[in-house]
Design a protein around this motif. Sequence first.
Motif, PDB file in Angstrom:
ATOM      1  N   VAL A   1      -1.342  -0.553  -4.297  1.00  0.00           N
ATOM      2  CA  VAL A   1      -2.578   0.204  -4.133  1.00  0.00           C
ATOM      3  C   VAL A   1      -2.207   1.556  -3.530  1.00  0.00           C
ATOM      4  O   VAL A   1      -1.428   1.614  -2.575  1.00  0.00           O
ATOM      5  N   PHE A   2      -2.713   2.635  -4.115  1.00  0.00           N
ATOM      6  CA  PHE A   2      -2.445   3.976  -3.611  1.00  0.00           C
ATOM      7  C   PHE A   2      -3.638   4.466  -2.782  1.00  0.00           C
ATOM      8  O   PHE A   2      -4.781   4.435  -3.260  1.00  0.00           O
TER       9      PHE A   2
ATOM     10  N   MET B   1      -3.623   1.652   8.093  1.00  0.00           N
ATOM     11  CA  MET B   1      -4.628   0.685   8.502  1.00  0.00           C
ATOM     12  C   MET B   1      -5.054  -0.191   7.323  1.00  0.00           C
ATOM     13  O   MET B   1      -5.350  -1.374   7.495  1.00  0.00           O
ATOM     14  N   THR B   2      -5.071   0.375   6.125  1.00  0.00           N
ATOM     15  CA  THR B   2      -5.382  -0.431   4.940  1.00  0.00           C
ATOM     16  C   THR B   2      -4.314  -1.504   4.743  1.00  0.00           C
ATOM     17  O   THR B   2      -4.625  -2.677   4.486  1.00  0.00           O
ATOM     18  N   ALA B   3      -3.058  -1.098   4.878  1.00  0.00           N
ATOM     19  CA  ALA B   3      -1.951  -2.050   4.742  1.00  0.00           C
ATOM     20  C   ALA B   3      -2.053  -3.135   5.804  1.00  0.00           C
ATOM     21  O   ALA B   3      -1.837  -4.317   5.530  1.00  0.00           O
TER      22      ALA B   3
ATOM     23  N   VAL C   1       0.874  -1.171   0.000  1.00  0.00           N
ATOM     24  CA  VAL C   1       0.000   0.000   0.000  1.00  0.00           C
ATOM     25  C   VAL C   1       0.912   1.222   0.000  1.00  0.00           C
ATOM     26  O   VAL C   1       1.835   1.319   0.815  1.00  0.00           O
ATOM     27  N   LEU C   2       0.682   2.129  -0.935  1.00  0.00           N
ATOM     28  CA  LEU C   2       1.484   3.355  -1.038  1.00  0.00           C
ATOM     29  C   LEU C   2       0.665   4.559  -0.595  1.00  0.00           C
ATOM     30  O   LEU C   2      -0.551   4.618  -0.814  1.00  0.00           O
TER      31      LEU C   2
ATOM     32  N   VAL D   1       4.231   1.731   2.193  1.00  0.00           N
ATOM     33  CA  VAL D   1       5.338   2.510   1.625  1.00  0.00           C
ATOM     34  C   VAL D   1       4.919   3.972   1.605  1.00  0.00           C
ATOM     35  O   VAL D   1       3.841   4.300   1.120  1.00  0.00           O
ATOM     36  N   ILE D   2       5.760   4.821   2.178  1.00  0.00           N
ATOM     37  CA  ILE D   2       5.434   6.247   2.228  1.00  0.00           C
ATOM     38  C   ILE D   2       6.331   7.004   1.262  1.00  0.00           C
ATOM     39  O   ILE D   2       7.548   6.987   1.386  1.00  0.00           O
TER      40      ILE D   2
END
Lengths: 269, 269
Positions: A201-202, A148-150, A135-136, A158-159
């Motif tokens: 996923v962004f 929370m999605t990740a 998740v980005l 990933v930020i």
Amino acid sequence: MERLNRKERVAAILKILSDNPNKVISLSFFQENFSMARSTLSEDVTILKKVVEDIGVGSVETVAGPTGGVRFVPSLREEDRQSFLKELCESLKNKDRIMPGGFLYTNDLIFSPEITNKLGIIFASYFRDKEPDYVLTVETKGIPIAMMTARYLNVPLVIVRRENKGAEGPTVSINYVSGSKRQIQTMSLPKRAVKKGSKVVFIDDFMRAGGTAKGIIKLMEEFESKVVGVGVFIEAKTEKKLVQDYISLLILNNVDEEREIIDVKLKNN
Amino acid sequence: MERLNRKERVAAILKILSDNPNKVISLSFFQENFSMARSTLSEDVTILKKVVEDIGVGSVETVAGPTGGVRFVPSLREEDRQSFLKELCESLKNKDRIMPGGFLYTNDLIFSPEITNKLGIIFASYFRDKEPDYVLTVETKGIPIAMMTARYLNVPLVIVRRENKGAEGPTVSINYVSGSKRQIQTMSLPKRAVKKGSKVVFIDDFMRAGGTAKGIIKLMEEFESKVVGVGVFIEAKTEKKLVQDYISLLILNNVDEEREIIDVKLKNN
């Protein structure tokens, strides 16, 4: 662990599954830890399937095969999802949220552990079938929701940074044009953060024209990776979006500063 | 909800408590939702107390009085805490983490939902008795850990920004000197983000000299609020810290770029 009786053991198994969302835990793990027969475990799993369905928190799935086992997949019932999002809409309509320039103050919502926890479950449900590897998100305000999605997809977060701080080794930076302000912006990501050939996923808290999402798609091309989903909490109504394929939960139609009216609704996905 | 039998109900109650960490849920909520007598519920709670203790995930507490009920307080067993932190140490010693300038790449750890989830439980255990009203962090890298700490303390997360974006209304900004680089830095927080007279816990991923923590203490003075706890994941060994009262989980003694050796250990708290 001492030997638990069935009602204790059923609760214990659910707790362990629930603490590891979307993660397949082998049956032998439970058999060894609770010294139980395979047949008894199967009966326990059947009980748990009923329990989580009954209280509407997700599903317990059995995965066959050598790497199989059992996993808990969190989700919200459609009616719970709707009433949760409606509550958020009501909260967003509070005129005290209107900031000079027509901005909306949302930090109390998008940084709330309780709210972002539910938003994470909702987004994870949307994107689980895409089987993303990461998740980005782009710093800063989308991080808690993305986190929370990740967690509920059981993949790394990933930020993407706004600037290259230089402390993270070789970095890929791209420039992109923000859709609304037409300003050149930069985003940077360490090369090692995303493996070649990944699906990502962004997730973000807000989308105006979608310039950031478009930037992420471009950035992922540099990593030979693919954006398989875009999810935003609130989308602003705009004439034209730079990306077409995205999911938003709420749509902000208008902020009338003078009359102090915020027009925000549930998006029908 | 349909009527569940005892073993189903016990699992359901634990799931609900566990999804709302550190939150007191009234007994009447469970009585109504599961149509059960108070005495039966008490027996279920007794079972749950045993279960969570047995699998070492925390405690179920009964809170007396009119606002009373029952809550789940997550924690790790001391041996699980130690082995988890030791694993992190081992991972941190990988020489591939050494970046030019002697920086250590840690993003994969401090952004990992699984790891930050446990770090959140650990920090929440340390600071729960301080009864904080908020968990604070400064963007960006500490956000996931702070988020999970806030979740397990059941308080809002507040993110202090490096610059004032102007979209969040009246803002308090302060300048402070970073302890290591001796540079003047800025931190900003919307006035409405923290109520006067609050107690806050500051969480970050890394502390060198403690300049940021000292800045947060100064910032909270502007909000007539008090920092009641400081928790950092990794502390760098330095001659002198600008703050004395803090908790760190790991101590980074040295990064030897030439010999590619990372000396990192568990901190004894």
